[in-house]
Scaffold this active site. Structure first.
Site, PDB file in Angstrom:
ATOM      1  N   ASN A   1    -105.563   3.283  -2.056  1.00 24.08           N
ATOM      2  CA  ASN A   1    -104.912   3.231  -0.739  1.00 24.08           C
ATOM      3  C   ASN A   1    -105.546   2.169   0.164  1.00 24.08           C
ATOM      4  O   ASN A   1    -105.919   2.420   1.307  1.00 24.08           O
ATOM      5  CB  ASN A   1    -104.960   4.604  -0.065  1.00 24.08           C
ATOM      6  CG  ASN A   1    -106.366   5.134   0.116  1.00 24.08           C
ATOM      7  OD1 ASN A   1    -107.244   4.898  -0.712  1.00 24.08           O
ATOM      8  ND2 ASN A   1    -106.594   5.845   1.206  1.00 24.08           N
TER       9      ASN A   1
ATOM     10  N   TRP B   1    -117.813   5.585  11.027  1.00 23.09           N
ATOM     11  CA  TRP B   1    -119.116   6.084  11.437  1.00 23.09           C
ATOM     12  C   TRP B   1    -120.141   4.988  11.733  1.00 23.09           C
ATOM     13  O   TRP B   1    -121.212   5.294  12.252  1.00 23.09           O
ATOM     14  CB  TRP B   1    -119.677   7.018  10.358  1.00 23.09           C
ATOM     15  CG  TRP B   1    -118.809   8.213  10.172  1.00 23.09           C
ATOM     16  CD1 TRP B   1    -117.890   8.418   9.177  1.00 23.09           C
ATOM     17  CD2 TRP B   1    -118.724   9.358  11.026  1.00 23.09           C
ATOM     18  NE1 TRP B   1    -117.246   9.608   9.355  1.00 23.09           N
ATOM     19  CE2 TRP B   1    -117.733  10.216  10.486  1.00 23.09           C
ATOM     20  CE3 TRP B   1    -119.394   9.739  12.189  1.00 23.09           C
ATOM     21  CZ2 TRP B   1    -117.402  11.423  11.079  1.00 23.09           C
ATOM     22  CZ3 TRP B   1    -119.063  10.956  12.784  1.00 23.09           C
ATOM     23  CH2 TRP B   1    -118.074  11.780  12.224  1.00 23.09           C
TER      24      TRP B   1
ATOM     25  N   GLU C   1    -117.677  12.049  -1.399  1.00 19.40           N
ATOM     26  CA  GLU C   1    -118.379  11.126  -0.504  1.00 19.40           C
ATOM     27  C   GLU C   1    -119.769  11.645  -0.133  1.00 19.40           C
ATOM     28  O   GLU C   1    -120.692  10.851   0.082  1.00 19.40           O
ATOM     29  CB  GLU C   1    -117.539  10.900   0.752  1.00 19.40           C
ATOM     30  CG  GLU C   1    -117.971   9.705   1.576  1.00 19.40           C
ATOM     31  CD  GLU C   1    -116.889   9.295   2.552  1.00 19.40           C
ATOM     32  OE1 GLU C   1    -116.123   8.366   2.229  1.00 19.40           O
ATOM     33  OE2 GLU C   1    -116.783   9.928   3.629  1.00 19.40           O
TER      34      GLU C   1
ATOM     35  N   PHE D   1    -108.023   4.003  -9.571  1.00 20.61           N
ATOM     36  CA  PHE D   1    -107.445   5.252 -10.067  1.00 20.61           C
ATOM     37  C   PHE D   1    -106.138   5.486  -9.325  1.00 20.61           C
ATOM     38  O   PHE D   1    -106.107   5.507  -8.095  1.00 20.61           O
ATOM     39  CB  PHE D   1    -108.442   6.386  -9.816  1.00 20.61           C
ATOM     40  CG  PHE D   1    -107.964   7.746 -10.226  1.00 20.61           C
ATOM     41  CD1 PHE D   1    -107.575   8.005 -11.525  1.00 20.61           C
ATOM     42  CD2 PHE D   1    -107.949   8.794  -9.308  1.00 20.61           C
ATOM     43  CE1 PHE D   1    -107.157   9.275 -11.900  1.00 20.61           C
ATOM     44  CE2 PHE D   1    -107.537  10.064  -9.677  1.00 20.61           C
ATOM     45  CZ  PHE D   1    -107.140  10.310 -10.975  1.00 20.61           C
ATOM     46  N   ALA D   2    -105.045   5.643 -10.059  1.00 19.64           N
ATOM     47  CA  ALA D   2    -103.734   5.797  -9.413  1.00 19.64           C
ATOM     48  C   ALA D   2    -102.918   6.873 -10.124  1.00 19.64           C
ATOM     49  O   ALA D   2    -102.537   6.710 -11.291  1.00 19.64           O
ATOM     50  CB  ALA D   2    -102.987   4.473  -9.428  1.00 19.64           C
ATOM     51  N   THR D   3    -102.690   7.962  -9.434  1.00 21.00           N
ATOM     52  CA  THR D   3    -101.845   9.026  -9.968  1.00 21.00           C
ATOM     53  C   THR D   3    -100.953   9.563  -8.854  1.00 21.00           C
ATOM     54  O   THR D   3    -101.203   9.342  -7.667  1.00 21.00           O
ATOM     55  CB  THR D   3    -102.685  10.200 -10.525  1.00 21.00           C
ATOM     56  OG1 THR D   3    -103.467  10.770  -9.461  1.00 21.00           O
ATOM     57  CG2 THR D   3    -103.597   9.749 -11.651  1.00 21.00           C
TER      58      THR D   3
ATOM     59  N   HIS E   1    -119.156   2.834   6.345  1.00 16.52           N
ATOM     60  CA  HIS E   1    -117.917   3.509   6.738  1.00 16.52           C
ATOM     61  C   HIS E   1    -117.464   3.062   8.123  1.00 16.52           C
ATOM     62  O   HIS E   1    -118.219   3.137   9.098  1.00 16.52           O
ATOM     63  CB  HIS E   1    -118.145   5.016   6.731  1.00 16.52           C
ATOM     64  CG  HIS E   1    -116.881   5.814   6.567  1.00 16.52           C
ATOM     65  ND1 HIS E   1    -115.831   5.722   7.450  1.00 16.52           N
ATOM     66  CD2 HIS E   1    -116.513   6.713   5.619  1.00 16.52           C
ATOM     67  CE1 HIS E   1    -114.854   6.536   7.054  1.00 16.52           C
ATOM     68  NE2 HIS E   1    -115.254   7.141   5.943  1.00 16.52           N
ATOM     69  N   ALA E   2    -116.220   2.611   8.209  1.00 15.20           N
ATOM     70  CA  ALA E   2    -115.677   2.120   9.473  1.00 15.20           C
ATOM     71  C   ALA E   2    -115.687   3.199  10.558  1.00 15.20           C
ATOM     72  O   ALA E   2    -115.892   2.905  11.741  1.00 15.20           O
ATOM     73  CB  ALA E   2    -114.255   1.604   9.266  1.00 15.20           C
TER      74      ALA E   2
END
Length: 295
Positions: free
Chosen positions: A163, A186, A251, A70-72, A183-184
Site C-alpha cells: 500500500n 511518530w 511493528e 506481499f499482495a493478497t 515512522h512518519a
C-alpha cells in the site's frame, strides 16, 4: 556460498568507509534535522548524501537489489499495479533489480512491464490454518524464499508493504547492512508517547524511558542475512507470546529487534510519508507515499 559471503563482507566494509567519508558533511547540509544517531548511524534526508559519489562507488560493484512485496486479497486490486509501476520508475534506477512478488492467487497478477536491468519472480504464498496474522504468513514465506534462493541472488533486500507508491528516486543512498524506516506519524512526537509494546511479559516489550526511535514496518531492508535474522527473532517472539497467551503486532516486534540490534542506516520520514498529513518544511522530497487509510 563462500564467494557470496566474501562479496557481502567487501560491500559492508567499503560501505562503512564511504559513510565515514560522507558523514561529516551531513549536519552542515541539513542543520534543521537530526542526521546521525547516538550510535553514529546516518539518517538519510534529502541533501545529506552525494549521489554522484555513491553512484560511482556502487556501479563498480555490479550489485543486485531485491524488493519483496506481499499482495493478497483486496490489496492486489487496490495497490499492486501502482506499486510495481512506481517501483519500476523510481526504485534503484540503473541497477540490477529483482522484484519478488508473494501472492496466493496468480490469476490476479496485473500486467507487468519492466525497464532494463529489472525482472520479477512470483513466489507462492503457502498458508496453514494455524497462521492467522497476515504479517506472520508473509514473514514465514519470505523466510523460506530467502533461504531457498533469494540470499544467493541479491546483495541487498528490501521488504515493503504493497500500500505504497514511489514518488521520487529511491536509490543506493538507502543501502546498508540493516536499514530501518522512521515512522512518519511518530518522528515529530516525544519519545515517551511512542506506541511500543508495554506489557512486560511480551517478547516485544520495551520499558518506558527506553527506546531510540519508532520505526515503520512498511519498509525494512539490509543484507539478506540481516533480514533473515530479524525474521527468525520475530518468529521466536510470536511463538513465545503465544505460549504466554499474548499477542502483539508485527511493528512492535520490529521495534524491539531494532532497539536491541541497532540499524546501521535510518531512512527519514521523506522515504515513507503519509500524504494524509500536512507536509512540514523538513520534508523536502517525498520518496514514497504510504497510504495508511488502507490498513
Amino acid at each position: 556460498m563462500e564467494r557470496m559471503n566474501s562479496k557481502w563482507k567487501m560491500l559492508l566494509l567499503t560501505s562503512f568507509a564511504l559513510l565515514l567519508m560522507l558523514i561529516k558533511h551531513r549536519s552542515r547540509k541539513r542543520p534543521d534535522v537530526k542526521t546521525t544517531t547516538d550510535w553514529f548511524a546516518p539518517i538519510i534526508w534529502e541533501g545529506t548524501y552525494n549521489r554522484q559519489v555513491l553512484e560511482k562507488y556502487y556501479k563498480r560493484l555490479n550489485i543486485t537489489i531485491g524488493l519483496a512485496v506481499f499482495a493478497t486479497g483486496k490489496f492486489v486490486d487496490q495497490y499492486l499495479e501502482k506499486f510495481l509501476q512506481s517501483a519500476n520508475k523510481h526504485f534503484m534506477i540503473g541497477y540490477n533489480v529483482i522484484f519478488y512478488i508473494l501472492m496466493d492467487d496468480f490469476s490476479k497478477l496485473p500486467p507487468i512491464e519492466l525497464g532494463p536491468l529489472r525482472t520479477f519472480k512470483l513466489c507462492t504464498v503457502l498458508k496453514q490454518h494455524v497462521w492467522k496474522d497476515f504479517n506472520y504468513i508473509y514473514m514465514k514465506n519470505l523466510d523460506m524464499y530467502i533461504i531457498e534462493h533469494i540470499q544467493h541472488e541479491v546483495d541487498f533486500l528490501f521488504s515493503m508493504t504493497v500500500n505504497q507508491i514511489f514518488k521520487n528516486d529511491f536509490g543506493v543512498e538507502t543501502l546498508g547492512e540493516s536499514v530501518a524506516q522512521l515512522h512518519a506519524w511518530w518522528y515529530f512526537r516525544h519519545a515517551e508517547n511512542f506506541p511500543y509494546e508495554r506489557r512486560p511479559k511480551s517478547a516485544a516489550f520495551i520499558p518506558f524511558g527506553e527506546g531510540d526511535f519508532y520505526y515503520q514496518s512498511a519498509v525494512f531492508g539490509g543484507t539478506p542475512r540481516e533480514v533473515l535474522a530479524f525474521i527468525k527473532e520475530y518468529q521466536k517472539g510470536v511463538t513465545s507470546d503465544n505460549r504466554n497467551g499474548l499477542k502483539s503486532i508485527y511493528e512492535h516486534y520490529l521495534n524491539k529487534y531494532l532497539f536491541i540490534n541497532k540499524p546501521t542506516k535510518l531512512l527519514s520520514p521523506e522515504y515513507n510519508w503519509d500524504p494524509n498529513f500536512r507536509t512540514p518544511p523538513q520534508i523536502k522530497h517525498v520518496k514514497i507515499a504510504w497510504h495508511s487509510n488502507s490498513i
